[in-house]
Design an enzyme around this catalytic site. Structure first.
Site, PDB file in Angstrom:
ATOM      1  CG  ASP A 135      -2.198   0.870   0.907  1.00 51.44           C
ATOM      2  OD1 ASP A 135      -2.137   1.730  -0.013  1.00 51.44           O
ATOM      3  OD2 ASP A 135      -3.218   0.734   1.595  1.00 51.44           O
TER       4      ASP A 135
HETATM    5  C1  NOJ Z   1      -3.950   3.980  -0.065  1.00 49.87           C
HETATM    6  C2  NOJ Z   1      -5.141   3.106   0.134  1.00 49.87           C
HETATM    7  O1  NOJ Z   1      -5.063   2.470   1.390  1.00 49.87           O
HETATM    8  C3  NOJ Z   1      -5.325   2.048  -0.933  1.00 49.87           C
HETATM    9  O2  NOJ Z   1      -6.574   1.449  -0.764  1.00 49.87           O
HETATM   10  C4  NOJ Z   1      -5.191   2.632  -2.292  1.00 49.87           C
HETATM   11  O3  NOJ Z   1      -5.383   1.632  -3.262  1.00 49.87           O
HETATM   12  C5  NOJ Z   1      -3.820   3.256  -2.420  1.00 49.87           C
HETATM   13  N1  NOJ Z   1      -3.689   4.309  -1.444  1.00 49.87           N
HETATM   14  C6  NOJ Z   1      -3.565   3.808  -3.810  1.00 49.87           C
HETATM   15  O4  NOJ Z   1      -4.342   4.911  -4.043  1.00 49.87           O
END
Ligand code: NOJ
Length: 708
Positions: free
Chosen positions: A263
């Site tokens: 993430d």
């Molecule tokens: C953070 C988020 O937790 C995740 O769900 C998302 O896909 C990513 N950022 C990318 O935007």
């Protein structure tokens, strides 16, 4: 390319180039398609390095991505194209109900259709991968991200997860019109302690394996080629550096052989978590844990190469990860056709009639009629006053609608004008009652009070400590109630709110979640009875925040209370509220009444390889055709470890015409009865089982069988 050609390509790449393939940067790095902007400086990205990384996040649009891809193809020494990924979780331009609303449809096939339509638009706009499905089971409405998942139930979440993967990926991720799915957030992000985003997760292994992992596994088995590691810890180790979780559980046990991406910034956050000493340590730990792509941190970019030069083990792991990224590019067909989409396809699919129709239908099927004392459906000629700011708000599409255009959103007030131009509706879009508003309410046949939260109040980092209806809306409701009790409470929210006061005083309650671009049209169709509500609660509505986390699928205790009628001293219950939900899982009303026959079992004993068929008939006793989510629940009466009081194990949603009867059958096999026994073996234990089939988790329509 063949596997051999990919291996050859890998062997021609320098160590630095391989690591670059394992990096994902945000599109913000490509400001005017030339300059490194924003965080690029912090990460000391060299000027042309931005063109050699493997994947880009958060950018879309055919023309724009085409230009970017040309940059990559020209500047990457081996002309390796980039993968464009983004969060497109409930629609690209045409936005559908948020995933929790889709969960409320109790209809995974509908979700498959929505994912398919989403993929058409996203792929037309040049995207290759979406960061969806979010498979995080969630039993805590304080967590702002519960809106991104499909609810509290492991079995149902698994069905939705596989439906999304199949809808996005269609007949192949290399084809125009389809996009690849990335399963997230591995794992158990939805169990964030106290519902606070990014906080740790404390779960026993059995709960993790039985309740939290099935949905990720279902998505992996459905063919998703990517998995995203979560921000949180499991067993006190951040997921992105958790070898047990990613190598043992994900790769070995679930058989996942695709790409694992972190993430956003999660690898470097392991330093802040304090389980990595520094970024260099974090990079090595993540790689050893099997993490292939470092999203938005410079751990891999700046701290892997030097240490890998000294370590054959790290070089081997880099080869493995880089190869997985190349294989994914190959599966996406990028070496033959690096640019997806076209101007024509964008024009063809964005807001096309079919997607608009789907958006309306999905909103109709996702809304839950929580209460109705005969107020709904409203007659078309009655005089209606609509109050509340949400009535004219476009902030009802839900978060992660990042490519949506808010001027296309049809507000509740506009929807009635376009669908029912003759309707006698006055709208007062204010959250504070004044005399003019109250006078209009008083002379109306019904008042619709729009309440809940605008969509910026739920999503990532939108956790709250109190899920009750805000004070302003309570006061608005009370003011209206003082002049006219014929109130429909219309709720817009990304979480199940605690609404005991509304439950007591409203004549009807309809929860619309965030219905999407055109969804409000569907909400009016329900209100006027041109459609029959069929949504069901996917995540328990508590009486009060203090009950959270909660689920219908609770365990018994040594001092249980059953069918409580007042507080029971020295039993496991609260003095002030029941243990159970205000509106429990599976609950929802229709304008029809569905009558169930008793459950008939084909046999009373199940053998290891055999099956029992459980059958009911369902009769629509009303005057309107409708759909009924028929739910199968099972309980293992005694086990070597305690078992939940009931668990959903089957679902069908037949359409039943007024006055007609349908027969619904479920096959029960030992597959549905397995759990982790005392020795952590996944088995079905002989003994007695209860089965219920009915219209909610409260059903008492019971039968029994034995497993021999
Ligand atoms: C953070 C988020 O937790 C995740 O769900 C998302 O896909 C990513 N950022 C990318 O935007």
């Amino acid at each position: 390319m063949t596997e051999l050609q990919l291996q050859e390509l890998l062997s021609e790449m320098s160590l630095g180039e391989k690591i670059e393939q394992m990096i994902q940067f945000h599109g913000g790095f490509y400001g005017d398609v030339k300059l490194i902007t924003g965080p690029g400086h912090d990460y000391s990205v060299k000027p042309d390095q931005q063109w050699r990384i493997g994947t880009v996040l958060g950018e879309a649009g055919y023309e724009h991505l085409k230009k970017l891809q040309e940059g990559f193809m020209e500047k990457q020494p081996h002309h390796i194209p980039a993968i464009f990924m983004s969060d497109v979780i409930h629609g690209y331009r045409t936005i559908y109900p948020v995933p929790l609303g889709q969960g409320a449809s109790f209809d995974p096939e509908l979700t498959r259709e929505l994912a398919e339509a989403t993929a058409k638009e996203a792929s037309a706009a040049g995207l290759h991968v979406t960061f969806s499905p979010m498979c995080d089971l969630s039993r805590d409405a304080r967590w702002g991200r519960c809106m991104e998942g499909t609810g509290e139930d492991p079995w149902l979440n698994a069905r939705f997860a596989e439906a999304m993967v199949s809808g996005y990926q269609g007949d192949g991720i290399d084809k125009q019109g389809n996009i690849a799915a990335c399963v997230k957030h591995f794992a158990a992000y939805g169990a964030a302690t106290a519902g606070r985003d990014y906080s740790g997760v404390e779960l026993c292994e059995r709960t993790l394996l039985e309740d939290y992992l099935p949905s990720y596994e279902a998505a992996v088995k459905a063919g998703a080629p990517l998995v995203m590691s979560a921000f949180n810890t499991i067993n006190r180790i951040p997921c992105s550096t958790n070898q047990w979780l990613m190598r043992k559980i994900l790769r070995e046990r679930m058989g996942f052989d695709g790409v694992v991406i972190s993430d956003y910034g999660a690898v470097q956050e392991t330093v802040v978590h304090t389980s990595s000493y520094d970024k260099k340590d974090a990079a090595a730990k993540a790689l050893r844990a099997g993490l292939d792509i470092d999203m938005m941190s410079d751990c891999y970019l700046s701290y892997l190469e030097e240490q890998a030069k000294e370590s054959e083990e790290l070089r081997r792991l880099i080869d493995e990860s880089c190869l997985r990224v190349l294989e994914l590019k190959n599966r996406l067909g990028l070496f033959d056709d690096p640019v997806r989409g076209s101007k024509e396809l964008e024009e063809k699919y964005f807001y096309c009639d079919a997607h608009k129709e789907l958006s309306v239908r999905a909103a109709r099927e996702s809304a839950i009629l929580l209460k109705n004392e005969g107020l709904l459906p409203l007659a078309k000629e009655c005089r209606i006053t609509v109050v509340g700011k949400l009535a004219t708000s476009t902030k009802i599409v839900g978060s992660w609608a990042i490519f949506a255009e808010s001027d296309k959103t049809v507000t509740f007030g506009e929807a009635v004008k376009c669908r029912y131009p003759e309707a006698k509706v006055e709208v007062y879009p204010y959250d504070t009652a004044d005399e003019k508003m109250l006078a209009a309410c008083k002379r109306s046949d019904a008042v619709i009070v729009c309440m809940g939260e605008e969509d910026e109040k739920s999503g990532e980092s939108k956790s709250i400590s109190d899920v009750s209806l805000c004070r302003e809306h309570q006061m608005l409701f009370d003011a209206v109630y003082g002049v006219n009790e014929k109130i429909l409470s219309l709720i817009y929210a990304g979480r199940p709110l605690a609404i005991p006061m509304l439950a007591e005083k409203s004549e009807a309650i309809l929860d619309a979640w965030y219905p999407g671009t055109f969804g409000n049209i569907g909400i009016w169709e329900l209100i006027f009875g041109d459609a029959n509500p069929c949504g069901r609660v996917p995540m328990s509505f508590p009486y009060t925040t203090g009950q959270l986390p909660m689920s219908y699928s609770a365990f018994t205790t040594g001092r249980p209370v059953e069918d409580r009628n007042g507080f029971v001293p020295f039993a496991s219950n609260y003095m002030d509220v029941p243990n159970t939900a205000l509106y429990p899982f599976g609950w929802g009303l229709s304008y029809s009444t569905f009558e169930y026959s008793s459950v008939v079992l084909s046999h009373d004993t199940l053998t290891e390889d055999g099956k029992i068929t459980a059958t009911v008939t369902v009769t629509n006793k009303g005057t309107m055709d409708g759909k009924e989510p028929v739910q199968l629940y099972i309980r293992d009466v005694k086990g070597s470890v305690i078992r939940p009081c009931r668990e959903l194990k089957g679902l069908q949603k037949p359409f039943v015409k007024a006055g007609e009867t349908v027969t619904v059958s479920f096959d029960i096999t030992t597959e549905l009865l397995r759990f982790y026994n005392e020795d952590m073996e996944f088995v079905a234990e002989p003994g007695e089982f209860k089965v219920w089939i009915g219209g909610s988790s409260l059903t008492k329509n019971e039968a029994e069988f034995r497993l021999a």
